[in-house]
Structure formats: structure tokens, C-alpha cells
Design a protein around this motif. Sequence first.
Motif, mmCIF file in Angstrom:
data_model
loop_
_atom_site.group_PDB
_atom_site.id
_atom_site.type_symbol
_atom_site.label_atom_id
_atom_site.label_comp_id
_atom_site.label_asym_id
_atom_site.label_seq_id
_atom_site.Cartn_x
_atom_site.Cartn_y
_atom_site.Cartn_z
ATOM 1 N N THR A 137 13.583 3.405 -3.006
ATOM 2 C CA THR A 137 12.487 2.389 -2.486
ATOM 3 C C THR A 137 11.949 1.651 -3.676
ATOM 4 O O THR A 137 11.623 0.522 -3.340
ATOM 5 N N GLY A 161 -0.208 4.629 -7.669
ATOM 6 C CA GLY A 161 0.507 6.188 -7.575
ATOM 7 C C GLY A 161 1.534 6.335 -8.701
ATOM 8 O O GLY A 161 2.847 6.792 -8.403
ATOM 9 N N ALA A 163 2.257 7.603 -11.503
ATOM 10 C CA ALA A 163 2.821 8.992 -12.001
ATOM 11 C C ALA A 163 3.916 9.712 -10.711
ATOM 12 O O ALA A 163 4.448 10.863 -11.355
ATOM 13 N N GLY A 164 3.641 9.253 -9.847
ATOM 14 C CA GLY A 164 4.518 9.716 -8.746
ATOM 15 C C GLY A 164 6.039 9.322 -8.823
ATOM 16 O O GLY A 164 6.512 8.677 -9.754
ATOM 17 N N GLY A 167 6.356 5.517 -8.065
ATOM 18 C CA GLY A 167 5.854 4.762 -9.307
ATOM 19 C C GLY A 167 6.302 4.727 -10.498
ATOM 20 O O GLY A 167 6.495 3.986 -11.140
ATOM 21 N N SER A 184 -1.402 2.122 -12.093
ATOM 22 C CA SER A 184 -2.662 2.855 -11.541
ATOM 23 C C SER A 184 -2.360 4.190 -11.261
ATOM 24 O O SER A 184 -1.284 4.491 -10.539
ATOM 25 N N THR A 185 -3.163 5.241 -12.065
ATOM 26 C CA THR A 185 -3.124 6.625 -11.730
ATOM 27 C C THR A 185 -4.266 7.329 -11.689
ATOM 28 O O THR A 185 -5.290 6.816 -12.391
ATOM 29 N N GLY A 186 -4.465 8.512 -11.017
ATOM 30 C CA GLY A 186 -5.494 9.441 -11.166
ATOM 31 C C GLY A 186 -5.216 10.560 -12.060
ATOM 32 O O GLY A 186 -6.299 11.417 -12.070
ATOM 33 N N ARG A 187 -4.270 10.327 -12.763
ATOM 34 C CA ARG A 187 -4.128 11.428 -13.866
ATOM 35 C C ARG A 187 -3.993 10.894 -15.081
ATOM 36 O O ARG A 187 -2.967 10.438 -15.759
ATOM 37 N N ARG A 205 -7.239 5.230 -11.180
ATOM 38 C CA ARG A 205 -7.273 5.215 -9.715
ATOM 39 C C ARG A 205 -8.234 4.856 -8.984
ATOM 40 O O ARG A 205 -8.502 4.325 -8.077
ATOM 41 N N VAL A 228 0.609 3.797 -2.093
ATOM 42 C CA VAL A 228 -0.723 4.708 -1.839
ATOM 43 C C VAL A 228 -1.311 4.234 -0.487
ATOM 44 O O VAL A 228 -1.814 5.138 0.275
ATOM 45 N N CYS A 249 5.060 0.441 0.242
ATOM 46 C CA CYS A 249 6.123 1.314 0.845
ATOM 47 C C CYS A 249 5.452 2.879 1.266
ATOM 48 O O CYS A 249 6.122 3.576 1.662
ATOM 49 N N LEU A 251 2.044 5.931 1.637
ATOM 50 C CA LEU A 251 0.465 6.400 2.292
ATOM 51 C C LEU A 251 0.044 7.568 1.551
ATOM 52 O O LEU A 251 -0.533 8.269 2.278
ATOM 53 N N VAL A 274 8.046 -2.362 3.237
ATOM 54 C CA VAL A 274 9.595 -1.751 2.589
ATOM 55 C C VAL A 274 9.636 -0.454 3.113
ATOM 56 O O VAL A 274 8.775 0.577 3.201
ATOM 57 N N SER A 276 12.742 2.359 3.649
ATOM 58 C CA SER A 276 14.074 2.623 3.208
ATOM 59 C C SER A 276 14.861 3.154 4.044
ATOM 60 O O SER A 276 16.289 3.294 3.947
ATOM 61 N N GLY A 326 6.525 12.381 -11.666
ATOM 62 C CA GLY A 326 7.812 11.985 -11.624
ATOM 63 C C GLY A 326 8.819 12.544 -10.496
ATOM 64 O O GLY A 326 8.424 12.700 -9.393
HETATM 65 N N1 LIG Z 1 8.808 3.351 3.065
HETATM 66 C C1 LIG Z 1 9.723 4.369 2.538
HETATM 67 O O1 LIG Z 1 10.927 3.903 2.850
HETATM 68 C C2 LIG Z 1 9.312 5.250 1.381
HETATM 69 C C3 LIG Z 1 10.374 5.837 0.857
HETATM 70 C C4 LIG Z 1 9.791 6.749 -0.093
HETATM 71 C C5 LIG Z 1 8.786 7.138 -0.233
HETATM 72 N N2 LIG Z 1 7.768 6.548 0.476
HETATM 73 C C6 LIG Z 1 6.270 7.048 0.322
HETATM 74 O O2 LIG Z 1 5.695 6.540 -0.632
HETATM 75 C C7 LIG Z 1 4.688 7.398 -1.353
HETATM 76 C C8 LIG Z 1 5.121 7.900 -2.666
HETATM 77 O O3 LIG Z 1 5.974 8.691 -2.380
HETATM 78 P P1 LIG Z 1 6.444 9.636 -3.849
HETATM 79 O O4 LIG Z 1 7.853 10.111 -3.508
HETATM 80 O O5 LIG Z 1 6.372 8.749 -5.109
HETATM 81 O O6 LIG Z 1 5.195 10.642 -3.786
HETATM 82 P P2 LIG Z 1 4.633 11.466 -5.011
HETATM 83 O O7 LIG Z 1 5.883 11.826 -6.245
HETATM 84 O O8 LIG Z 1 4.056 12.793 -4.381
HETATM 85 O O9 LIG Z 1 3.723 10.567 -5.581
HETATM 86 C C9 LIG Z 1 2.642 9.904 -5.080
HETATM 87 C C10 LIG Z 1 1.427 9.576 -5.975
HETATM 88 O O10 LIG Z 1 0.326 8.807 -5.142
HETATM 89 C C11 LIG Z 1 -0.821 9.374 -5.894
HETATM 90 N N3 LIG Z 1 -1.784 9.717 -4.934
HETATM 91 C C12 LIG Z 1 -1.692 10.867 -4.430
HETATM 92 N N4 LIG Z 1 -2.584 11.175 -3.640
HETATM 93 C C13 LIG Z 1 -3.656 10.149 -3.599
HETATM 94 C C14 LIG Z 1 -4.634 9.857 -3.304
HETATM 95 N N5 LIG Z 1 -5.441 10.338 -2.355
HETATM 96 N N6 LIG Z 1 -5.202 8.510 -3.449
HETATM 97 C C15 LIG Z 1 -4.557 7.800 -4.326
HETATM 98 N N7 LIG Z 1 -3.227 7.915 -4.661
HETATM 99 C C16 LIG Z 1 -2.753 9.182 -4.712
HETATM 100 C C17 LIG Z 1 -0.505 10.020 -7.154
HETATM 101 O O11 LIG Z 1 -0.095 9.334 -8.442
HETATM 102 P P3 LIG Z 1 -1.066 9.205 -9.689
HETATM 103 O O12 LIG Z 1 -0.963 10.782 -10.012
HETATM 104 O O13 LIG Z 1 -0.276 8.498 -10.545
HETATM 105 O O14 LIG Z 1 -2.516 8.820 -9.228
HETATM 106 C C18 LIG Z 1 0.911 10.738 -6.794
HETATM 107 O O15 LIG Z 1 1.883 11.065 -7.792
HETATM 108 C C19 LIG Z 1 4.404 8.493 -0.091
HETATM 109 O O16 LIG Z 1 3.611 8.305 0.804
HETATM 110 C C20 LIG Z 1 5.986 8.425 0.483
HETATM 111 O O17 LIG Z 1 5.790 8.834 1.744
HETATM 112 C C21 LIG Z 1 7.794 5.726 1.354
#
Ligand SMILES: NC(=O)c1ccc[n+]([C@@H]2O[C@H](COP(=O)([O-])OP(=O)(O)OC[C@H]3O[C@@H](n4cnc5c(N)ncnc54)[C@H](OP(=O)(O)O)[C@@H]3O)[C@@H](O)[C@H]2O)c1
Length: 334
Positions: A137, A161, A163-164, A167, A184-187, A205, A228, A249, A251, A274, A276, A326
Motif C-alpha cells: 500500500t 503514522g 512508525a507503523g 508509515g 509524524s509519530t506519536g512515539r 503527532r 491516520v 490510505c 484510519l 488508495v 489496495s 514497523g
Molecule cells: N487502504 C488500504 O488498502 C490499506 C492498506 C493497508 C493499511 N491500511 C490502513 O492503514 C493504516 C495503517 O496500517 P498499518 O498496517 O501501518 O498499521 P500500524 O502498523 O498499526 O500503524 C498505524 C500507526 O498509526 C499511528 N496511530 C495509531 N493510533 C493513532 C491515533 N489514535 N492517532 C494518530 N496516529 C495513530 C501510529 O504511528 P506512530 O506510532 O508513528 O504515531 C501507528 O503505528 C490502518 O488504518 C490500516 O487499516 C489501509
Amino acid sequence: MFRALRLDKSDGEFQREFVTLDEGDLPTVGDSDHPELVVDVEYSTVNFKDALAVADQSPIVRSWPMVPGIDLAGIVALSEDSEVPVGQRVVVNGWGIGEDTWGGMTQRARVRGSWTVPLPDGVSTAQAMAIGTAGYTSILCVLALEEHHVTPDRGPVLVTGAAGGVGSVAVALLAARGYEVHASTGRPEEADYLTALGASTIVERSELSQPGGRPLARARWAGAVDAVGSHTLANVLAQVQPEGCVAACGLAQGMDLMTSVAPFILRGVTLRGVHSVHVPRQRRVEAWRRLDEDLDRELLASMTTTVGLDEVPAVADEVLAGRVRGRVVVDVNA
Ligand SMILES: NC(=O)c1ccc[n+]([C@@H]2O[C@H](COP(=O)([O-])OP(=O)(O)OC[C@H]3O[C@@H](n4cnc5c(N)ncnc54)[C@H](OP(=O)(O)O)[C@@H]3O)[C@@H](O)[C@H]2O)c1
């Protein structure tokens, strides 16, 4: 016989168990127009969506019982699809696996041939799952920015997001292409990690996540990859330069989006969605080619943790608590 993680809610009560199955248990997914094949799965991964499914936190699963896992990588063991031979190394991202049909947290899976992408020679099955839907994605987001002419010379780009999973890969991919990346990160404790991936500036963040931001603010970024949503996305839109683009992409903060038309009609900003899951195969092949070309394997390793199938439920809780950095690979044969 093979092992799988199986979720069930057929009787209304959520159940999660490790089961031993044989090939006859694998539901059919093909038809005369869509030949199917069986994959010896080597690796899967825990994406945010998988964590929600495994922890029964959101209605991700639409059919019970279900083997979760929206991604898998492995070797074709049996094939009815003349275009996908036995022995081919393949990756499957999305197409409803782990949601509508059985997914990747298993040692064997039945999928449609058309869902598979042959892995580039330079990408191992473990690396493919270190990338997973999150990383795939990320490259779709990068491609979207490029298509909207957000080039490195236009100025810095933001990743939220950071550090996710999405991201981390987005930071590495954008930096590899020469962008100045703001993360941008909350960590704040992950600042060194993000800098090592290629971020030049860390944005707190809380600078972006508060409600009630101005409709337009100082234009800071030529573009952004937003994982995010919610207030963060609204605040990012207000700070994108004229003719910039935000690839949205995710939420992680929320599904809502309270914004105004100001960034669109006064700055010509593009909000590019976006998604995926149902991307056509040809674009997937291009996405994986670019991942192979752009993603530094040492950086990928630095953002990846590997666990066994048995550890998936505990990891899912950690992902949902925002404590995982990660990407997490699942070695289904460990
Ligand atoms: N559209 C698509 O096809 C698609 C595909 C893949 C993923 N996604 C979506 O993309 C998002 C990220 O996926 P991921 O796999 O990277 O998840 P992840 O590894 O859990 O990362 C999400 C990151 O978002 C930040 N975050 C978490 N809670 C937050 C809050 N309340 N306010 C602000 N920031 C917050 C944190 O980053 P920091 O710690 O750095 O702040 C966290 O590490 C998810 O919503 C997922 O459903 C969508």
C-alpha cells in the motif's frame, strides 16, 4: 496435514484456535473462469486489519469459519491455472483473503491464480511478507504522488503514522527516491529509527491530531502519505502546498474526516484515495517491481520482527495497542 489459525463465530460466540487440517478442508475459491491453485505458504504477516480480525475487534471477517491473514507468500504446489506453474514463488495481497475467503495464517492455502503475483527474483518470500499489504500500500501511495507530479524538487513530503507498517515502508521508499521526508509519530522514542529509515524531520503527532484546526494553514508539504485519517488528515490537507497531493490510505486515528473545501478550491490540492484490496493485477506487478527496485533490504530487515503462528494472537493485541514498530512477519512453519 497442515496447521492453521482458525477463527469462528458461526454460533455467535467468537472462537480462536490452532487446528490441523488436510487439503480437503480448504474451501473452493475458483470456477471455470477463475482457475485456482494451492500454495505451500511460507510466510504471512500481521497487518492492522489482521490484528482487528484476530482480536475480533471489528467486522473484518465476513464468512465463518475463517483462516485470517490478508497476505501470504509461498510456492505453488498444485495449479489449475496454466499461467501460474507449480514451483512458482508467489505473493497474494488482499482480494478478500482473510476476510471473505481463507487467508494466509496457514501452511497451505487455496487461492485463485489471478490473485497471485509472481515474486521478483530479488524478493524472498520472507521479504515479501515483511513488505505485506502495508508495504505494498505504501508503494501504491508513492505511485499516486508521482502520478500527481509530486516530485522531490517540489519540497518536503509528510508521512503520518510513520512508525507503523505503512508509515515505515513509505518513509524508506520516499527517501530512497530522493524526497525530503517529514515523519509524524506519536512515539518520539522512535525518532532514531525513523531517521535511520530516511526521515529528515520528526513531526509530533499532536501537532496534527487535534480537532478544530484552521481550514488553511502554512503550506508545509508538497504531498503526504496519510495512514491516520480523521483530524490528522484534515490538518494535513490544510498544510499542503498548492497543487500538492495527499495519498490517503488509513484510519488509525479514525474514519471521520471533518474538513472544508478550502484546500481543494484555494490551493488545488488533490485528495487521492488508495485502496489496495482490488487493485488490478498489472498495477500490482508494477508495484512489486518498484518495491524490488526501491526498497533497501537492510532497512526492511531493520523494521521487521518475525514470529511463529502461535504468537499471532498476542501480536495482534500489541498492534492494536500501538506498541508494534514497523512490520511483523509470521513464519507459519516455525
Ligand atoms: N487502504 C488500504 O488498502 C490499506 C492498506 C493497508 C493499511 N491500511 C490502513 O492503514 C493504516 C495503517 O496500517 P498499518 O498496517 O501501518 O498499521 P500500524 O502498523 O498499526 O500503524 C498505524 C500507526 O498509526 C499511528 N496511530 C495509531 N493510533 C493513532 C491515533 N489514535 N492517532 C494518530 N496516529 C495513530 C501510529 O504511528 P506512530 O506510532 O508513528 O504515531 C501507528 O503505528 C490502518 O488504518 C490500516 O487499516 C489501509
